[in-house]
Every structure is written in structure tokens, then in C-alpha cells.
Design a protein around this motif. Structure first.
Motif, PDB file in Angstrom:
ATOM      1  N   PHE A   1      46.730 -52.283  -3.919  1.00  0.00           N
ATOM      2  CA  PHE A   1      47.555 -51.878  -5.056  1.00  0.00           C
ATOM      3  C   PHE A   1      47.416 -52.870  -6.207  1.00  0.00           C
ATOM      4  CE2 PHE A   1      51.578 -52.624  -7.303  1.00  0.00           C
ATOM      5  CZ  PHE A   1      51.737 -51.392  -7.932  1.00  0.00           C
ATOM      6  N   SER A   2      47.444 -54.158  -5.885  1.00  0.00           N
ATOM      7  CA  SER A   2      47.354 -55.190  -6.918  1.00  0.00           C
ATOM      8  C   SER A   2      46.026 -55.095  -7.661  1.00  0.00           C
ATOM      9  CB  SER A   2      47.501 -56.580  -6.283  1.00  0.00           C
ATOM     10  OG  SER A   2      48.730 -56.689  -5.578  1.00  0.00           O
ATOM     11  N   LEU A   3      44.957 -54.825  -6.925  1.00  0.00           N
ATOM     12  CA  LEU A   3      43.639 -54.697  -7.545  1.00  0.00           C
ATOM     13  C   LEU A   3      43.518 -53.382  -8.304  1.00  0.00           C
ATOM     14  CD1 LEU A   3      40.857 -56.094  -7.779  1.00  0.00           C
ATOM     15  CD2 LEU A   3      40.150 -54.760  -5.786  1.00  0.00           C
ATOM     16  N   GLY A   4      43.940 -52.281  -7.677  1.00  0.00           N
ATOM     17  CA  GLY A   4      43.797 -50.968  -8.290  1.00  0.00           C
ATOM     18  C   GLY A   4      44.656 -50.775  -9.516  1.00  0.00           C
TER      19      GLY A   4
ATOM     20  N   CYS B   1      41.696 -35.108  -5.998  1.00  0.00           N
ATOM     21  CA  CYS B   1      41.028 -36.236  -6.653  1.00  0.00           C
ATOM     22  C   CYS B   1      41.465 -36.300  -8.110  1.00  0.00           C
ATOM     23  CB  CYS B   1      39.511 -36.088  -6.547  1.00  0.00           C
ATOM     24  SG  CYS B   1      38.622 -37.524  -7.175  1.00  0.00           S
ATOM     25  N   SER B   2      42.445 -37.120  -8.399  1.00  0.00           N
ATOM     26  CA  SER B   2      42.989 -37.240  -9.746  1.00  0.00           C
ATOM     27  C   SER B   2      42.385 -38.445 -10.459  1.00  0.00           C
ATOM     28  CB  SER B   2      44.509 -37.376  -9.692  1.00  0.00           C
ATOM     29  OG  SER B   2      44.852 -38.554  -8.981  1.00  0.00           O
ATOM     30  N   LEU B   3      42.704 -38.585 -11.749  1.00  0.00           N
ATOM     31  CA  LEU B   3      42.130 -39.649 -12.556  1.00  0.00           C
ATOM     32  C   LEU B   3      42.509 -41.032 -12.033  1.00  0.00           C
ATOM     33  CD1 LEU B   3      40.480 -40.367 -15.055  1.00  0.00           C
ATOM     34  CD2 LEU B   3      42.583 -40.276 -16.396  1.00  0.00           C
ATOM     35  N   GLU B   4      43.731 -41.170 -11.514  1.00  0.00           N
ATOM     36  CA  GLU B   4      44.150 -42.479 -11.016  1.00  0.00           C
ATOM     37  C   GLU B   4      43.273 -42.963  -9.869  1.00  0.00           C
ATOM     38  OE1 GLU B   4      48.056 -40.200 -11.923  1.00  0.00           O
ATOM     39  OE2 GLU B   4      46.003 -39.774 -11.309  1.00  0.00           O
TER      40      GLU B   4
END
Length: 283
Positions: free
Chosen positions: A71-74, A222-225
Motif C-alpha cells: 500500500f505504501s509503495l502503490g 481492472c481499474s485505473l488504480e
């Protein structure tokens, strides 16, 4: 300072918020007998960086150290997992708190982002700065050959086999990593589709695996995030079991992320790179 491996959650951190396996139910039919079914676990996870609260989200209470790193990286809060020095998990009633120690550089960036997003409203992102967060500038990845078609053969069935939590309770998404030999190397599951990919990225980075020597698979839309997270993680190829959106394809092509949709009963569909580029790359 080197990156320290996150300590496992205390024995009571997960048990404090996870009930006994199985719930009683009754079928809506005459004279039915009560049954019992396992349900997916869900907890609130509060993440704080160097004592500064950042996010609270609902997650599945497994592989939480992987999730925090991914999460921290993404989310663009750190540039490398080496910016994370320590992760401590502790129960707080029906929730779990994650206290994350990060480098001074990462903490400065995090505080800058919080200042930029100070104008957000309850109805969603607001202002130019917030749009920059929703549509960020991302690095363009080096071009990478598509995976062999044989590595996608029977992939849906193999994914189903790898999803242990889903087989027991359902109601969860999965993100998996298929290595250069076509074998499923890692599987991470969560009630949230973003969370599942975060967990997978965190596991890949913490185990120091080559993220470009294989491809990631997501079982969700599969969304943009998800494209943002894949590009920031340096993944070369993302395979989705659900069709991508138009904007997702545009961003995947613009950033050299191979994007493949694996339909139920059709051959794999390569959306990125564009079909012309795929034809030109073939001998």
C-alpha cells in the motif's frame, strides 16, 4: 538504515478481531435444517507513519505486513520499501493498528501530500492538487516481451486452486504472481481488490523477487488504480480475469505495461501493447 523485516502480528492481534470460523444460517425454504458456513473475515486497519495517522481501511486480516508495504509503495508514499524501517501491528478493540516507521525523506513527502489534499470534501477529490493524485505522473516502464501463451493455459483453474480463502468462504479477490517458468509463485487474497494487489506487491518486494521476471494476475475488475500500482511496483505485465476499462488501456499503453484480459471462454486478449506493436514484434 537498512529495511527491517516487519514483525509478525502479536498472537492476539488477529484473534482479537476474527470470530470463530463458521456462522449458522437458515435457508428460506419450508422445514429447512440450519446450516453452517465459513464467511470472509474483515477488519478495520488504521495505518500511521511516524505517529501521523494516514488511512483507515477495511481489509482481510491476513498478510498485513505485505499489505502495509505494498500500500505504501502503490499509493506513492514511499519510493522503495527500504524507506520502511519497521512495522508494528497491535489490536484495538475490533480493529488493528499498524505503526509504521519510515525514513525522513518518505515522511516529508507524505506530509507534503497531506497538505496538498487538505481541500478534499466528503463527496470525493477536490481541486487541481487532488486531481494530480488521482491522475499522477508515472514512470514509463522498459518494454518487455509478452509472456508465452502457454503460461496462460488453464490459468483460471490454477488461480481457483490457489485461492484458499475464496474456496473456504468466497467474497474475496486475489492477486497472484506467475514466475518465468509459468508457475504460480505467490497468491494474496483480500476483500478489497486494491488490497489484494497491495499485498502481492508487498510480498514480492519483501522477498526481493524480480517483479519483471513473470507477471501479475488480478481476479477483479481492472481499474485505473490497479494500473498505477502495477507501474509503481515495476511490474512488466498485468493479466486481468475481468475486462479493463478504456482509460486503463490508454494508461497501460502510455506506460509500457503489458495488459492482457483472460476471458472465460476465449483466447487471451492483449490490449497493451497495441495490436500493431504486437504484430511488429513477432518474427
Amino acid at each position: 538504515m537498512p529495511c527491517l523485516i516487519a514483525r509478525p502480528a502479536p498472537a492476539d492481534a488477529r484473534a482479537a478481531v476474527v470470530p470463530a470460523d463458521g456462522y449458522d444460517y437458515a435457508e428460506l425454504t419450508p422445514l429447512s435444517e440450519p446450516g453452517r458456513a465459513a464467511l470472509a473475515d474483515e477488519v478495520a486497519l488504521a495505518i500511521a507513519y511516524n505517529g501521523l495517522s494516514q488511512a483507515v481501511m477495511m481489509v482481510s486480516p491476513s498478510d498485513l505486513e505485505d499489505f502495509v508495504h505494498g500500500f505504501s509503495l502503490g499509493a506513492g508514499l514511499i519510493e522503495s520499501i527500504d524507506d520502511i524501517y519497521d512495522v508494528r501491528l497491535s489490536p484495538h478493540g475490533d480493529a488493528i493498528a499498524a505503526e509504521v516507521q519510515v525514513s525522513s525523506r518518505a515522511f516529508w513527502v507524505l506530509k507534503q501530500q497531506r497538505r496538498q489534499l487538505a481541500g478534499t470534501t466528503g463527496c470525493g477529490l477536490c481541486g487541481v492538487e487532488a486531481l494530480d493524485q488521482a491522475l499522477p505522473e508515472l514512470p514509463v516502464l522498459p518494454s518487455t516481451p509478452l509472456p508465452p501463451a502457454a503460461h496462460l493455459a488453464d490459468l483460471r483453474e490454477r488461480v481457483n486452486t490457489a485461492q484458499q480463502i475464496a474456496r473456504r468462504s468466497g467474497a474475496v479477490h486475489a492477486a497472484l504472481f506467475v514466475d518465468s517458468d509459468g508457475e504460480i509463485r505467490l497468491c494474496r487474497e483480500d476483500i478489497g481488490r486494491h488490497n489484494a494487489l497491495d499485498k502481492l506487491v508487498g510480498a514480492l518486494k519483501r522477498q526481493r523477487l524480480d517483479v519483471r521476471a513473470g507477471f501479475a494476475v488480478v481476479t477483479s475488475r481492472c481499474s485505473l488504480e490497479l494500473i498505477h500500482k502495477a507501474v509503481r511496483a515495476g511490474l512488466s505485465t498485468l493479466v486481468s480475469l475481468s475486462a479493463p476499462t478504456a482509460l486503463t488501456v490508454q494508461w497501460a499503453r502510455a506506460h509500457n505495461l503489458n495488459l492482457i484480459h483472460l476471458p472465460h471462454r476465449s483466447a487471451p486478449r492483449v490490449y497493451s501493447p497495441a495490436p500493431q506493436a504486437v504484430r511488429e514484434s513477432r518474427p
